[in-house]
Design a protein around this motif. Sequence first.
Motif, PDB file in Angstrom:
ATOM      1  N   GLN A  33       0.177   2.984  -1.082  1.00 40.91           N
ATOM      2  CA  GLN A  33      -1.007   4.156  -1.612  1.00 40.91           C
ATOM      3  C   GLN A  33      -0.633   5.438  -1.081  1.00 40.91           C
ATOM      4  O   GLN A  33       0.178   5.935  -0.222  1.00 40.91           O
ATOM      5  N   ASN A  45      -8.425   8.438  -1.414  1.00 38.23           N
ATOM      6  CA  ASN A  45      -7.502   7.585  -2.284  1.00 38.23           C
ATOM      7  C   ASN A  45      -7.030   8.410  -3.427  1.00 38.23           C
ATOM      8  O   ASN A  45      -7.863   8.642  -4.236  1.00 38.23           O
ATOM      9  N   PHE A  96      -1.415  -0.881   7.931  1.00 32.54           N
ATOM     10  CA  PHE A  96      -0.821   0.126   7.081  1.00 32.54           C
ATOM     11  C   PHE A  96      -0.206   1.198   7.923  1.00 32.54           C
ATOM     12  O   PHE A  96      -0.758   1.723   8.728  1.00 32.54           O
TER      13      PHE A  96
ATOM     14  N   SER B  94     -10.272  -3.081   3.981  1.00 30.59           N
ATOM     15  CA  SER B  94      -9.713  -3.576   2.840  1.00 30.59           C
ATOM     16  C   SER B  94     -10.289  -5.034   2.578  1.00 30.59           C
ATOM     17  O   SER B  94     -10.797  -5.632   3.588  1.00 30.59           O
ATOM     18  N   ALA B 104      -6.565   0.079   0.865  1.00 30.29           N
ATOM     19  CA  ALA B 104      -7.434   0.288   2.082  1.00 30.29           C
ATOM     20  C   ALA B 104      -8.280   1.492   1.579  1.00 30.29           C
ATOM     21  O   ALA B 104      -7.691   2.340   1.011  1.00 30.29           O
ATOM     22  N   PHE B 105      -9.379   1.528   2.116  1.00 29.05           N
ATOM     23  CA  PHE B 105     -10.364   2.936   2.092  1.00 29.05           C
ATOM     24  C   PHE B 105     -10.804   3.338   3.391  1.00 29.05           C
ATOM     25  O   PHE B 105     -11.087   2.311   4.163  1.00 29.05           O
ATOM     26  N   PHE B 106     -10.824   4.719   3.446  1.00 27.84           N
ATOM     27  CA  PHE B 106     -10.982   5.391   4.938  1.00 27.84           C
ATOM     28  C   PHE B 106     -12.440   5.977   4.948  1.00 27.84           C
ATOM     29  O   PHE B 106     -12.987   6.499   3.858  1.00 27.84           O
TER      30      PHE B 106
END
Lengths: 108, 115
Positions: A33, A45, A96, B94, B104-106
């Motif tokens: 990512q 993102n 990650f 996620s 993944a998102f924050f």
Amino acid sequence: GIQVEQSPPDLILQEGANSTLRCNFSDSVNNLQWFHQNPWGQLINLFYIPSGTKQNGRLSATTVATERYSLLYISSSQTTDSGVYFCAVPNYGQNFVFGPGTRLSVLP
Amino acid sequence: DSGVTQTPKHLITATGQRVTLRCSPRSGDLSVYWYQQSLDQGLQFLIQYYNGEERAKGNILERFSAQQFPDLHSELNLSSLELGDSALYFCASSAMSAGANTEAFFGQGTRLTVV
């Protein structure tokens, strides 16, 4: 664990210029990512790109998984592109891992 | 909007105190991750939960602890706070664990200042 490197660490551009940011990783991964951290600290993102090429407006990204690198291209940069760009890869299923980031400053 | 909600956004507290940071993951996401970002530093992984169970630990101090509840929200507890704990704390979620093909998102982060 997996190691992630990014280059260059810092980049200063004039508005309208193009740039290429690089992310190298030490082992094979099944996803990658790219994120943009804006000056307010938000992590946004940009791309989820395990392999191949994707484009979103002025930004595009390419991941060559077999050679363990990814590139983020920014064209016709704008001042709003300023901030830190991170790439992140999974660390053997646990979390990650983020690279150290490329700090981009776009001058008007 | 990433769909990950963190509260509070800002927190100022004194050394020696204890605080709790809260994270609500995106709907349907089973994995929650906590990261710490000190000033002008990278993102350091603290801990991961998957469907209520601890899955992985990073460089998390013994003064810090976390848990994920049955409704999948998570809390990060920081105790005996020191000046050096001042940082931006991120939660991410996620759908699956990090090894799978999952994005993944924050959240927006909690900015903790210890004075």
